[in-house]
Scaffold this motif. Sequence first.
Motif, PDB file in Angstrom:
ATOM      1  N   GLY A   1       0.797  -1.218   0.000  1.00 34.22           N
ATOM      2  CA  GLY A   1       0.000   0.000   0.000  1.00 34.22           C
ATOM      3  C   GLY A   1       0.829   1.268   0.000  1.00 34.22           C
ATOM      4  O   GLY A   1       0.452   2.269  -0.619  1.00 34.22           O
ATOM      5  N   ALA A   2       1.970   1.253   0.699  1.00 37.77           N
ATOM      6  CA  ALA A   2       2.771   2.470   0.846  1.00 37.77           C
ATOM      7  C   ALA A   2       3.202   3.074  -0.493  1.00 37.77           C
ATOM      8  O   ALA A   2       3.053   4.292  -0.690  1.00 37.77           O
ATOM      9  CB  ALA A   2       3.985   2.200   1.727  1.00 37.77           C
ATOM     10  N   PRO A   3       3.735   2.291  -1.441  1.00 35.30           N
ATOM     11  CA  PRO A   3       4.120   2.901  -2.719  1.00 35.30           C
ATOM     12  C   PRO A   3       2.943   3.527  -3.454  1.00 35.30           C
ATOM     13  O   PRO A   3       3.056   4.618  -4.017  1.00 35.30           O
ATOM     14  CB  PRO A   3       4.705   1.718  -3.509  1.00 35.30           C
ATOM     15  CG  PRO A   3       5.155   0.759  -2.466  1.00 35.30           C
ATOM     16  CD  PRO A   3       4.157   0.875  -1.370  1.00 35.30           C
ATOM     17  N   LYS A   4       1.799   2.842  -3.445  1.00 39.95           N
ATOM     18  CA  LYS A   4       0.632   3.390  -4.142  1.00 39.95           C
ATOM     19  C   LYS A   4       0.164   4.690  -3.494  1.00 39.95           C
ATOM     20  O   LYS A   4      -0.160   5.663  -4.185  1.00 39.95           O
ATOM     21  CB  LYS A   4      -0.502   2.368  -4.160  1.00 39.95           C
ATOM     22  CG  LYS A   4      -1.731   2.833  -4.935  1.00 39.95           C
ATOM     23  CD  LYS A   4      -2.822   1.777  -4.965  1.00 39.95           C
ATOM     24  CE  LYS A   4      -2.471   0.662  -5.913  1.00 39.95           C
ATOM     25  NZ  LYS A   4      -3.599  -0.298  -6.087  1.00 39.95           N
ATOM     26  N   ILE A   5       0.126   4.722  -2.161  1.00 40.05           N
ATOM     27  CA  ILE A   5      -0.264   5.941  -1.457  1.00 40.05           C
ATOM     28  C   ILE A   5       0.701   7.077  -1.794  1.00 40.05           C
ATOM     29  O   ILE A   5       0.291   8.215  -2.058  1.00 40.05           O
ATOM     30  CB  ILE A   5      -0.302   5.703   0.063  1.00 40.05           C
ATOM     31  CG1 ILE A   5      -1.458   4.750   0.410  1.00 40.05           C
ATOM     32  CG2 ILE A   5      -0.457   7.013   0.824  1.00 40.05           C
ATOM     33  CD1 ILE A   5      -1.441   4.262   1.849  1.00 40.05           C
TER      34      ILE A   5
ATOM     35  N   HIS B   1       7.764   8.330   4.130  1.00 43.12           N
ATOM     36  CA  HIS B   1       6.914   7.175   4.401  1.00 43.12           C
ATOM     37  C   HIS B   1       7.686   6.151   5.228  1.00 43.12           C
ATOM     38  O   HIS B   1       8.530   5.448   4.712  1.00 43.12           O
ATOM     39  CB  HIS B   1       6.413   6.571   3.088  1.00 43.12           C
ATOM     40  CG  HIS B   1       5.320   7.379   2.472  1.00 43.12           C
ATOM     41  ND1 HIS B   1       3.988   7.032   2.571  1.00 43.12           N
ATOM     42  CD2 HIS B   1       5.346   8.543   1.784  1.00 43.12           C
ATOM     43  CE1 HIS B   1       3.252   7.941   1.954  1.00 43.12           C
ATOM     44  NE2 HIS B   1       4.051   8.868   1.466  1.00 43.12           N
ATOM     45  N   ASP B   2       7.391   6.094   6.495  1.00 40.38           N
ATOM     46  CA  ASP B   2       7.896   5.221   7.555  1.00 40.38           C
ATOM     47  C   ASP B   2       9.116   5.837   8.230  1.00 40.38           C
ATOM     48  O   ASP B   2       9.792   6.705   7.659  1.00 40.38           O
ATOM     49  CB  ASP B   2       8.108   3.777   7.107  1.00 40.38           C
ATOM     50  CG  ASP B   2       9.477   3.459   6.491  1.00 40.38           C
ATOM     51  OD1 ASP B   2      10.467   4.151   6.765  1.00 40.38           O
ATOM     52  OD2 ASP B   2       9.556   2.469   5.759  1.00 40.38           O
ATOM     53  N   PRO B   3       9.386   5.444   9.478  1.00 38.67           N
ATOM     54  CA  PRO B   3      10.469   6.071  10.241  1.00 38.67           C
ATOM     55  C   PRO B   3      11.852   5.922   9.625  1.00 38.67           C
ATOM     56  O   PRO B   3      12.714   6.767   9.836  1.00 38.67           O
ATOM     57  CB  PRO B   3      10.396   5.357  11.601  1.00 38.67           C
ATOM     58  CG  PRO B   3       8.999   4.883  11.702  1.00 38.67           C
ATOM     59  CD  PRO B   3       8.601   4.509  10.305  1.00 38.67           C
ATOM     60  N   PHE B   4      12.084   4.842   8.860  1.00 34.53           N
ATOM     61  CA  PHE B   4      13.416   4.654   8.306  1.00 34.53           C
ATOM     62  C   PHE B   4      13.702   5.641   7.173  1.00 34.53           C
ATOM     63  O   PHE B   4      14.811   6.150   7.053  1.00 34.53           O
ATOM     64  CB  PHE B   4      13.595   3.205   7.851  1.00 34.53           C
ATOM     65  CG  PHE B   4      13.528   2.229   8.985  1.00 34.53           C
ATOM     66  CD1 PHE B   4      14.513   2.204   9.957  1.00 34.53           C
ATOM     67  CD2 PHE B   4      12.465   1.358   9.109  1.00 34.53           C
ATOM     68  CE1 PHE B   4      14.446   1.325  11.024  1.00 34.53           C
ATOM     69  CE2 PHE B   4      12.387   0.465  10.179  1.00 34.53           C
ATOM     70  CZ  PHE B   4      13.379   0.449  11.137  1.00 34.53           C
ATOM     71  N   SER B   5      12.709   5.931   6.342  1.00 38.56           N
ATOM     72  CA  SER B   5      12.902   7.011   5.370  1.00 38.56           C
ATOM     73  C   SER B   5      12.915   8.352   6.094  1.00 38.56           C
ATOM     74  O   SER B   5      13.460   9.341   5.599  1.00 38.56           O
ATOM     75  CB  SER B   5      11.808   6.993   4.295  1.00 38.56           C
ATOM     76  OG  SER B   5      10.541   7.279   4.859  1.00 38.56           O
TER      77      SER B   5
ATOM     78  N   ILE C   1       3.003   7.176   8.715  1.00 37.58           N
ATOM     79  CA  ILE C   1       3.205   5.865   9.308  1.00 37.58           C
ATOM     80  C   ILE C   1       2.143   4.891   8.783  1.00 37.58           C
ATOM     81  O   ILE C   1       0.942   5.140   8.916  1.00 37.58           O
ATOM     82  CB  ILE C   1       3.133   5.936  10.849  1.00 37.58           C
ATOM     83  CG1 ILE C   1       4.138   6.973  11.385  1.00 37.58           C
ATOM     84  CG2 ILE C   1       3.401   4.565  11.458  1.00 37.58           C
ATOM     85  CD1 ILE C   1       5.569   6.672  11.054  1.00 37.58           C
ATOM     86  N   HIS C   2       2.604   3.785   8.214  1.00 33.27           N
ATOM     87  CA  HIS C   2       1.693   2.795   7.637  1.00 33.27           C
ATOM     88  C   HIS C   2       1.430   1.629   8.570  1.00 33.27           C
ATOM     89  O   HIS C   2       0.435   0.926   8.416  1.00 33.27           O
ATOM     90  CB  HIS C   2       2.279   2.251   6.323  1.00 33.27           C
ATOM     91  CG  HIS C   2       2.407   3.305   5.267  1.00 33.27           C
ATOM     92  ND1 HIS C   2       1.442   3.530   4.320  1.00 33.27           N
ATOM     93  CD2 HIS C   2       3.387   4.207   5.027  1.00 33.27           C
ATOM     94  CE1 HIS C   2       1.817   4.515   3.528  1.00 33.27           C
ATOM     95  NE2 HIS C   2       2.992   4.945   3.942  1.00 33.27           N
ATOM     96  N   GLU C   3       2.324   1.390   9.499  1.00 36.62           N
ATOM     97  CA  GLU C   3       2.152   0.279  10.419  1.00 36.62           C
ATOM     98  C   GLU C   3       2.655   0.699  11.790  1.00 36.62           C
ATOM     99  O   GLU C   3       3.298   1.735  11.935  1.00 36.62           O
ATOM    100  CB  GLU C   3       2.903  -0.959   9.922  1.00 36.62           C
ATOM    101  CG  GLU C   3       4.377  -0.713   9.657  1.00 36.62           C
ATOM    102  CD  GLU C   3       5.015  -1.869   8.895  1.00 36.62           C
ATOM    103  OE1 GLU C   3       4.290  -2.764   8.443  1.00 36.62           O
ATOM    104  OE2 GLU C   3       6.246  -1.858   8.753  1.00 36.62           O
ATOM    105  N   THR C   4       2.349  -0.105  12.783  1.00 39.32           N
ATOM    106  CA  THR C   4       2.715   0.268  14.143  1.00 39.32           C
ATOM    107  C   THR C   4       4.230   0.267  14.312  1.00 39.32           C
ATOM    108  O   THR C   4       4.943  -0.458  13.624  1.00 39.32           O
ATOM    109  CB  THR C   4       2.088  -0.707  15.145  1.00 39.32           C
ATOM    110  OG1 THR C   4       2.481  -2.040  14.794  1.00 39.32           O
ATOM    111  CG2 THR C   4       0.582  -0.613  15.106  1.00 39.32           C
ATOM    112  N   PRO C   5       4.734   1.101  15.221  1.00 39.82           N
ATOM    113  CA  PRO C   5       6.182   1.161  15.447  1.00 39.82           C
ATOM    114  C   PRO C   5       6.757  -0.218  15.755  1.00 39.82           C
ATOM    115  O   PRO C   5       6.131  -1.045  16.417  1.00 39.82           O
ATOM    116  CB  PRO C   5       6.312   2.101  16.652  1.00 39.82           C
ATOM    117  CG  PRO C   5       5.090   2.955  16.579  1.00 39.82           C
ATOM    118  CD  PRO C   5       4.004   2.057  16.056  1.00 39.82           C
TER     119      PRO C   5
END
Length: 215
Positions: free
Chosen positions: A15-19, A110-114, A133-137
């Motif tokens: 989902g993240a890339p599409k979003i 998109h996400d903490p690592f990026s 954030i797309h998923e829980t930490p």
Amino acid sequence: MVKVPIILRYLWIAGAPKIAIYQTLGLRKLNCNAYLEILAVSPRYNGEYDLLLERVPYYIVKTPDVICHIEYAISKMFFGNFRTGERVLPIYALFNSINRISRAAILICHDPFSGILGYIGKNLFNRPYVLYIHETPLNSSHFVFLEKHILANSDVILTVTDKVAKITRKFIKHKKIIPLPPGFPLQIKNIYALVRKVAESERKYILTAARWDPR
């Protein structure tokens, strides 16, 4: 035009890339110079989103194969089978992207690592950054301090659902953790107004999702 890099750590069927692609499209309709900065591509990606990517400008960081193998090994060492096959920390790409983000007005990560790239941009160039954030930490014993630090220093934290927002609030104290289902409201004139509107909004959102893409 306001330059807005949207940082995508990993391109694969999810989902993240599409979003991220649709966010780029939405922001460009608002006359923002938005583009995708893709830090890594999954070896299992077979061009599933190529037609969508044709609609937006994007840049894929090319990492030498030998460095990819090292990054895979590091990811496996710290994360085990949690993210099998992923370069969780695309270290080479993060440093490769620094010069491009120096000219940005704001970064959406998109996400903490990026979000590491957003953190670098904020400290080196005084650029605000938003985390989506797309998923829980992860709350990994190895990276919990880094993850909390990236989250705490972001200007706004957006989450894909209200549930993710609630879990994130338990993970870290932050004044602006806001659930924002996929998509940007097109009536907002620019990215600064967007961030202000989201930060101050009390609107309730309902998210319905379905997968149409073959896996």
